[in-house]
Scaffold this motif. Structure first.
Motif, PDB file in Angstrom:
ATOM      1  N   THR A   1       0.837  -1.193   0.000  1.00 12.24           N
ATOM      2  CA  THR A   1       0.000   0.000   0.000  1.00 12.24           C
ATOM      3  C   THR A   1       0.877   1.249   0.000  1.00 12.24           C
ATOM      4  O   THR A   1       2.043   1.215   0.399  1.00 12.24           O
ATOM      5  N   GLY A   2       0.274   2.357  -0.421  1.00 13.80           N
ATOM      6  CA  GLY A   2       1.027   3.593  -0.649  1.00 13.80           C
ATOM      7  C   GLY A   2       0.880   3.954  -2.118  1.00 13.80           C
ATOM      8  O   GLY A   2      -0.085   3.577  -2.775  1.00 13.80           O
ATOM      9  N   GLY A   3       1.841   4.654  -2.660  1.00 11.50           N
ATOM     10  CA  GLY A   3       1.866   4.822  -4.102  1.00 11.50           C
ATOM     11  C   GLY A   3       1.226   6.065  -4.662  1.00 11.50           C
ATOM     12  O   GLY A   3       0.882   6.101  -5.837  1.00 11.50           O
ATOM     13  N   GLY A   4       1.013   7.099  -3.859  1.00 13.23           N
ATOM     14  CA  GLY A   4       0.469   8.345  -4.382  1.00 13.23           C
ATOM     15  C   GLY A   4       1.424   9.053  -5.334  1.00 13.23           C
ATOM     16  O   GLY A   4       1.012   9.859  -6.159  1.00 13.23           O
ATOM     17  N   THR A   5       2.713   8.746  -5.227  1.00 15.15           N
ATOM     18  CA  THR A   5       3.739   9.340  -6.088  1.00 15.15           C
ATOM     19  C   THR A   5       4.689   8.246  -6.560  1.00 15.15           C
ATOM     20  O   THR A   5       4.697   7.136  -6.028  1.00 15.15           O
ATOM     21  N   GLY A   6       5.504   8.576  -7.550  1.00 22.21           N
ATOM     22  CA  GLY A   6       6.507   7.626  -8.015  1.00 22.21           C
ATOM     23  C   GLY A   6       7.506   7.278  -6.928  1.00 22.21           C
ATOM     24  O   GLY A   6       8.034   6.166  -6.892  1.00 22.21           O
ATOM     25  N   GLY A   7       7.747   8.233  -6.021  1.00 21.34           N
ATOM     26  CA  GLY A   7       8.669   7.985  -4.914  1.00 21.34           C
ATOM     27  C   GLY A   7       8.186   6.912  -3.972  1.00 21.34           C
ATOM     28  O   GLY A   7       8.980   6.307  -3.250  1.00 21.34           O
ATOM     29  N   HIS A   8       6.872   6.687  -3.926  1.00 23.36           N
ATOM     30  CA  HIS A   8       6.311   5.589  -3.144  1.00 23.36           C
ATOM     31  C   HIS A   8       6.140   4.337  -3.996  1.00 23.36           C
ATOM     32  O   HIS A   8       6.449   3.226  -3.558  1.00 23.36           O
TER      33      HIS A   8
ATOM     34  N   ILE B   1      24.979  16.963 -19.166  1.00 17.47           N
ATOM     35  CA  ILE B   1      24.198  17.285 -17.963  1.00 17.47           C
ATOM     36  C   ILE B   1      22.817  16.658 -18.114  1.00 17.47           C
ATOM     37  O   ILE B   1      22.137  16.871 -19.118  1.00 17.47           O
ATOM     38  N   LEU B   2      22.407  15.894 -17.124  1.00 15.00           N
ATOM     39  CA  LEU B   2      21.075  15.280 -17.118  1.00 15.00           C
ATOM     40  C   LEU B   2      20.201  16.025 -16.117  1.00 15.00           C
ATOM     41  O   LEU B   2      20.547  16.125 -14.934  1.00 15.00           O
ATOM     42  N   VAL B   3      19.062  16.546 -16.582  1.00 10.97           N
ATOM     43  CA  VAL B   3      18.166  17.338 -15.737  1.00 10.97           C
ATOM     44  C   VAL B   3      16.883  16.561 -15.495  1.00 10.97           C
ATOM     45  O   VAL B   3      16.162  16.211 -16.436  1.00 10.97           O
ATOM     46  N   LEU B   4      16.592  16.296 -14.197  1.00  8.66           N
ATOM     47  CA  LEU B   4      15.393  15.553 -13.809  1.00  8.66           C
ATOM     48  C   LEU B   4      14.623  16.369 -12.777  1.00  8.66           C
ATOM     49  O   LEU B   4      15.141  16.630 -11.695  1.00  8.66           O
ATOM     50  N   GLY B   5      13.403  16.736 -13.090  1.00  7.22           N
ATOM     51  CA  GLY B   5      12.626  17.570 -12.177  1.00  7.22           C
ATOM     52  C   GLY B   5      11.624  16.809 -11.339  1.00  7.22           C
ATOM     53  O   GLY B   5      10.637  17.387 -10.888  1.00  7.22           O
ATOM     54  N   GLY B   6      11.850  15.520 -11.122  1.00  5.49           N
ATOM     55  CA  GLY B   6      10.885  14.724 -10.373  1.00  5.49           C
ATOM     56  C   GLY B   6       9.846  14.133 -11.304  1.00  5.49           C
ATOM     57  O   GLY B   6       9.809  14.421 -12.505  1.00  5.49           O
ATOM     58  N   SER B   7       8.948  13.306 -10.759  1.00  8.31           N
ATOM     59  CA  SER B   7       7.986  12.584 -11.590  1.00  8.31           C
ATOM     60  C   SER B   7       7.018  13.517 -12.316  1.00  8.31           C
ATOM     61  O   SER B   7       6.498  13.182 -13.370  1.00  8.31           O
ATOM     62  N   GLN B   8       6.765  14.712 -11.756  1.00 10.41           N
ATOM     63  CA  GLN B   8       5.842  15.659 -12.383  1.00 10.41           C
ATOM     64  C   GLN B   8       6.558  16.796 -13.105  1.00 10.41           C
ATOM     65  O   GLN B   8       5.912  17.653 -13.700  1.00 10.41           O
ATOM     66  N   GLY B   9       7.903  16.798 -13.034  1.00  8.79           N
ATOM     67  CA  GLY B   9       8.630  17.914 -13.602  1.00  8.79           C
ATOM     68  C   GLY B   9       8.681  19.091 -12.639  1.00  8.79           C
ATOM     69  O   GLY B   9       8.030  19.087 -11.600  1.00  8.79           O
ATOM     70  N   SER B  10       9.447  20.122 -12.975  1.00  3.21           N
ATOM     71  CA  SER B  10       9.588  21.285 -12.100  1.00  3.21           C
ATOM     72  C   SER B  10       9.719  22.538 -12.951  1.00  3.21           C
ATOM     73  O   SER B  10      10.676  22.689 -13.707  1.00  3.21           O
ATOM     74  N   LYS B  11       8.756  23.424 -12.839  1.00  2.00           N
ATOM     75  CA  LYS B  11       8.771  24.651 -13.635  1.00  2.00           C
ATOM     76  C   LYS B  11       9.963  25.536 -13.288  1.00  2.00           C
ATOM     77  O   LYS B  11      10.611  26.102 -14.182  1.00  2.00           O
TER      78      LYS B  11
ATOM     79  N   ALA C   1      14.934  16.540  -4.700  1.00  2.00           N
ATOM     80  CA  ALA C   1      15.496  15.793  -3.573  1.00  2.00           C
ATOM     81  C   ALA C   1      14.575  14.682  -3.094  1.00  2.00           C
ATOM     82  O   ALA C   1      14.569  14.337  -1.921  1.00  2.00           O
ATOM     83  N   GLY C   2      13.801  14.120  -4.018  1.00  3.44           N
ATOM     84  CA  GLY C   2      12.967  12.982  -3.661  1.00  3.44           C
ATOM     85  C   GLY C   2      13.729  11.685  -3.790  1.00  3.44           C
ATOM     86  O   GLY C   2      14.952  11.633  -3.619  1.00  3.44           O
ATOM     87  N   SER C   3      13.015  10.625  -4.147  1.00  3.83           N
ATOM     88  CA  SER C   3      13.658   9.304  -4.231  1.00  3.83           C
ATOM     89  C   SER C   3      14.665   9.219  -5.373  1.00  3.83           C
ATOM     90  O   SER C   3      15.475   8.283  -5.408  1.00  3.83           O
ATOM     91  N   THR C   4      14.650  10.204  -6.291  1.00 10.54           N
ATOM     92  CA  THR C   4      15.639  10.217  -7.378  1.00 10.54           C
ATOM     93  C   THR C   4      17.053  10.285  -6.830  1.00 10.54           C
ATOM     94  O   THR C   4      17.998   9.841  -7.496  1.00 10.54           O
ATOM     95  N   ILE C   5      17.229  10.823  -5.631  1.00  8.69           N
ATOM     96  CA  ILE C   5      18.553  10.863  -5.001  1.00  8.69           C
ATOM     97  C   ILE C   5      19.177   9.471  -4.984  1.00  8.69           C
ATOM     98  O   ILE C   5      20.377   9.299  -5.262  1.00  8.69           O
ATOM     99  N   PHE C   6      18.377   8.460  -4.688  1.00 11.80           N
ATOM    100  CA  PHE C   6      18.912   7.110  -4.562  1.00 11.80           C
ATOM    101  C   PHE C   6      19.238   6.497  -5.927  1.00 11.80           C
ATOM    102  O   PHE C   6      20.143   5.674  -6.038  1.00 11.80           O
ATOM    103  N   GLU C   7      18.519   6.908  -6.958  1.00 11.67           N
ATOM    104  CA  GLU C   7      18.862   6.472  -8.312  1.00 11.67           C
ATOM    105  C   GLU C   7      20.185   7.099  -8.738  1.00 11.67           C
ATOM    106  O   GLU C   7      21.044   6.427  -9.317  1.00 11.67           O
ATOM    107  N   ILE C   8      20.362   8.375  -8.424  1.00  6.89           N
ATOM    108  CA  ILE C   8      21.622   9.057  -8.750  1.00  6.89           C
ATOM    109  C   ILE C   8      22.782   8.399  -8.006  1.00  6.89           C
ATOM    110  O   ILE C   8      23.868   8.203  -8.565  1.00  6.89           O
TER     111      ILE C   8
END
Length: 375
Positions: free
Chosen positions: A6-13, A193-203, A276-283
């Motif tokens: 259970t969980g999963g509201g975001t890609g980080g979950h 340079i690889l730019v990742l703004g999180g699962s929803q992007g970042s304006k 600074a979400g779960s992408t930190i761990f992928e990096i």
């Protein structure tokens, strides 16, 4: 043996849940255990295709969100939460899993209430350095608690908490370096340079990056994931900024990297700019230096705390949103990419921060508890 996620509201979950589910299936085969039936209970499947491919059955349940700011929706969501608890109690009782694995968040609350009432053992995982409210509450009765950051352990009972790191799917953790630059038609000897703004992007990251492009593209190439909702605006802005710029072919904008594209993007990158979400761990799994830009108004300021915890390991440079300008971003990129020794130290620190057996450690504990409860 039945295991409910259970969980999963975001890609980080959601994606750490998938990583643990994959490891459970692997351990069942390798150790010749009783076959595990896997279920996922949440308001939405998040990615129905991934669940289907991995044989995880989705069970919908309502959940209301309690926002930290004033909103009339908070009132209506109280009723949604109440209904979610009633339906979750019925559905969990009918399923009666041997163990429940929760990533926390409001989507998991009804299921955890049902688990508490039905006395079903719970294992939780906390991705952030400061746990959310649901995980802090469920940590009081959870059989085991896994955390990604050492700082988070202080919020839970010492005899039931373990520092495991954050589960990362194997297919994401392994960079595709062979043919990576050819995949994006990149120049062979120019840093990327690889730019990742999180699962929803970042304006705000998109705006700062596009403004910095004329300066950055003189020396570097850019792979930029804008997020699907921000793609059109980012493309239109970049087209204006790079009008008549000879280095425009060095800029590669996409709305979203699928798994194959992300592995190749990571394989070609020399530096990552990210939230600074779960992408930190992928990096960290990729062993790449990074510039981390935490969301300014994240819950409990958890993104900033995540970012600085990672920075203390020596793996990244943190730039706060309030300080984020195109000039500062370009200066930080040059400071890291033009210093070979610094890049090397940050890369080694990233590798040391990553715990590659996080999913395995959690999966084994889940299977152990499931066997005890089922027996």
């Amino acid at each position: 043996m039945k295991i409910l996620f259970t969980g999963g509201g975001t890609g980080g979950h959601f994606y750490p849940i998938v990583a643990v589910a994959e490891e459970i299936k692997k351990q069942v085969v390798e150790n010749k255990l009783v076959e595990a039936e896997l279920y996922f209970m949440s308001p939405t499947p998040y990615n129905a295709g991934i669940l289907y491919e991995r044989g995880i059955r989705f069970i919908p349940v309502a959940a209301g969100k309690q926002r930290t700011y004033f909103s009339i929706l908070n009132f209506f969501d109280l009723f949604k939460t109440g209904w979610g608890i009633v339906t979750a109690l019925w559905k969990v009782f009918n399923l009666y899993p041997d163990v429940i694995f929760s990533k926390g968040g409001y989507t998991s609350f009804p299921v955890l209430v049902a688990a508490r009432i039905l006395r079903i053992p719970v294992v939780i995982h906390e991705s952030d350095s400061v746990p959310g409210k649901v995980n802090q509450w469920s940590g009081k009765f959870a059989a085991r608690i896994a955390v990604s950051f050492p700082d988070a352990a202080a919020y839970f009972p010492k005899d039931r908490v373990a520092l495991t790191g954050n589960p990362v799917r194997t297919e994401i953790a392994l960079r595709s370096t062979e043919g990576a630059r050819e995949f994006f038609s990149l120049e062979p000897n120019i840093p990327v340079i690889l730019v990742l703004g999180g699962s929803q992007g970042s304006k705000i990251i998109n705006d700062s990056m596009t403004d910095a492009l004329p300066e950055l593209l003189k020396k570097y190439q850019v792979l930029h994931q804008s997020g699907k909702n921000n793609f059109v605006e980012a493309k239109e802005t970049a087209d204006v900024v790079l009008l008549n710029d000879d280095n425009k072919p060095r800029y590669h904008l996409v709305d979203y990297f699928n798994t194959v594209a992300l592995r190749h993007a990571a394989g070609s990158a020399d530096l990552v700019i990210s939230r600074a979400g779960s992408t930190i761990f992928e990096i960290a799994a990729w062993g790449l230096p990074s510039i981390i830009i935490p969301i300014r108004e994240s819950r409990n300021d958890h993104q900033a705390k995540n970012a600085y915890a990672y920075a203390r390991a020596g793996a990244c440079q943190v730039v706060e949103e309030m300080n984020l300008t195109s000039n500062i971003l370009a200066a930080e990129v040059s400071r890291i990419l033009d210093n070979v020794e610094l890049r090397g130290k940050m890369a080694e620190a990233a590798k040391a921060f990553f715990r590659p057996r996080a999913a395995e450690a959690i999966a084994l504990e889940i299977l152990k508890i499931a066997a005890q409860h089922g027996g």
